[in-house]
Design an enzyme around this catalytic site. Structure first.
Site, PDB file in Angstrom:
ATOM      1  N   ASN A   9       0.929  -1.176  -0.031  1.00  0.00           N
ATOM      2  CA  ASN A   9      -0.107  -0.122   0.039  1.00  0.00           C
ATOM      3  C   ASN A   9       0.728   1.130  -0.139  1.00  0.00           C
ATOM      4  O   ASN A   9       1.474   1.661   0.925  1.00  0.00           O
ATOM      5  CB  ASN A   9      -0.861   0.118   1.274  1.00  0.00           C
ATOM      6  N   LYS A  11       0.106   4.180  -0.030  1.00  0.00           N
ATOM      7  CA  LYS A  11      -0.429   5.445   0.257  1.00  0.00           C
ATOM      8  C   LYS A  11      -0.372   6.381  -0.468  1.00  0.00           C
ATOM      9  O   LYS A  11      -0.042   6.340  -1.787  1.00  0.00           O
ATOM     10  CB  LYS A  11       0.102   5.693   1.838  1.00  0.00           C
ATOM     11  N   HIS A  95      -9.741   1.039   4.642  1.00  0.00           N
ATOM     12  CA  HIS A  95      -8.175   1.185   5.352  1.00  0.00           C
ATOM     13  C   HIS A  95      -8.578   2.028   6.611  1.00  0.00           C
ATOM     14  O   HIS A  95      -9.408   3.207   6.685  1.00  0.00           O
ATOM     15  CB  HIS A  95      -7.170   1.812   4.523  1.00  0.00           C
ATOM     16  N   GLU A  97      -6.957   4.471   7.741  1.00  0.00           N
ATOM     17  CA  GLU A  97      -6.735   5.911   7.525  1.00  0.00           C
ATOM     18  C   GLU A  97      -8.107   6.394   6.869  1.00  0.00           C
ATOM     19  O   GLU A  97      -8.400   7.763   7.174  1.00  0.00           O
ATOM     20  CB  GLU A  97      -5.545   6.161   6.500  1.00  0.00           C
ATOM     21  N   GLU A 167      -5.792  -5.051  10.332  1.00  0.00           N
ATOM     22  CA  GLU A 167      -4.755  -4.190  10.751  1.00  0.00           C
ATOM     23  C   GLU A 167      -4.940  -3.232  12.015  1.00  0.00           C
ATOM     24  O   GLU A 167      -5.632  -2.540  11.865  1.00  0.00           O
ATOM     25  CB  GLU A 167      -4.746  -3.142   9.245  1.00  0.00           C
ATOM     26  N   GLY A 173       1.974   2.246  10.634  1.00  0.00           N
ATOM     27  CA  GLY A 173       3.006   3.275  10.422  1.00  0.00           C
ATOM     28  C   GLY A 173       3.744   3.748  11.879  1.00  0.00           C
ATOM     29  O   GLY A 173       4.318   4.642  12.114  1.00  0.00           O
ATOM     30  N   SER A 212       3.166  -2.353  10.341  1.00  0.00           N
ATOM     31  CA  SER A 212       4.655  -2.197  10.583  1.00  0.00           C
ATOM     32  C   SER A 212       5.341  -3.494  10.107  1.00  0.00           C
ATOM     33  O   SER A 212       6.253  -4.159  11.010  1.00  0.00           O
ATOM     34  CB  SER A 212       5.007  -1.803  11.817  1.00  0.00           C
ATOM     35  N   GLY A 234       4.640   1.206   4.649  1.00  0.00           N
ATOM     36  CA  GLY A 234       6.213   1.639   4.517  1.00  0.00           C
ATOM     37  C   GLY A 234       7.125   0.946   3.830  1.00  0.00           C
ATOM     38  O   GLY A 234       7.821   1.500   2.961  1.00  0.00           O
TER      39      GLY A 234
END
Ligand code: PEP
Length: 251
Positions: A9, A11, A95, A97, A167, A173, A212, A234
């Site tokens: 992902n 982002k 997600h 976010e 998640e 993150g 992570s 990330g």
């Protein structure tokens, strides 16, 4: 036995130039053996680039969101059919976010899930609790509510061919990963929840872990019996990390 899947992902990261380097290096470094599928979910403007660079490779691509509507006066939105124009396989829905920053409710996420299915995309449905909810002992209550909203809207059959991703919000993150045992516990509970509706579906449903994931912890996470791969933020932007994570899923 379920095949492993690792989805990156990106982002809101990337540029045409940086993506070109990243995708080239991923293709060049693809794990040689194994049945793990790799995919990258890129920002909308880069779907054409992903399609062009990945079409002749085993790496699939997708989007990070889509509209619940199929078309119309929805300024700024992107429909499932538009994603299909770029041969996307996947669309991430729900997600954390999007839930936290854009107010996407369980009902809205369920509508997006249905829109993805209607367009012929494979939704990657994200569920997960915040740290506060975990500390209050409400992890499964939260995850079940997120899952049930989709199960109720789509029916168990509607989940067939879809992908789930657990998640925990506190691990996204943050560099803080759920331990393999913590993740496995929730994955097993999610599978049991689906099993109560459809045992055959539950046995074949891919449930990814996200939060992570790195080369260093991927092997142990993916070795858990109900963890079928990863949704990677990330680390999916770092070639060697992402390739090593995919390699860990191949073992
Ligand atoms: C994510 O964005 O879905 C995610 C899991 O991010 P990270 O791997 O950076 O925690």
């Amino acid at each position: 036995m379920r095949a492993k899947l690792v989805v990156g992902n990106w982002k809101m990261h990337g540029s045409l130039a940086a993506n070109r380097e990243l995708l080239r290096a991923l293709v060049a470094g693809l794990p040689l053996a194994g049945s793990t599928e790799m995919a990258v979910c890129v920002p909308f403007p880069y779907l054409a680039q992903a399609q062009e660079m990945l079409a002749a490779t085993p790496i699939r691509w997708g989007a990070q969101n889509l509209s619940e509507h199929s078309g119309g006066a929805y300024t700024g939105e992107v429909s499932g059919a538009m994603l299909c124009d770029f041969a996307c396989r996947y669309a991430i829905v729900g997600h954390s976010e999007r839930r936290a920053l854009y107010g996407e409710s369980d009902a809205k996420v369920a509508a997006k899930f249905l829109a993805a299915r209607a367009a012929g995309l494979t939704p990657v449905l994200c569920v997960g609790e915040t740290l506060e909810q975990r500390e209050a002992g409400a992890t499964l209550q939260v995850v079940y509510a997120q899952l049930d909203a989709v199960l109720d809207a789509a029916g168990a059959a509607g989940l067939s061919g879809a992908v789930l991703a657990y998640e925990p919000v506190w691990a996204i993150g943050t560099g803080r990963t759920a331990s393999p045992a913590q993740a496995q516990e929730v994955h097993a509970a999610i599978r049991a929840r689906v099993e109560a509706r459809d045992a055959v579906l539950a046995a074949s449903l891919p449930i990814l872990y996200g939060g992570s994931v790195k080369a260093q912890n991927a092997g142990e996470l993916f070795a858990q019996s109900d963890i079928d791969g990863g949704l990677v933020g990330g680390a999916s932007l770092v070639v060697d990390e992402f390739l090593a994570i995919c390699q860990a899923a191949n073992c």
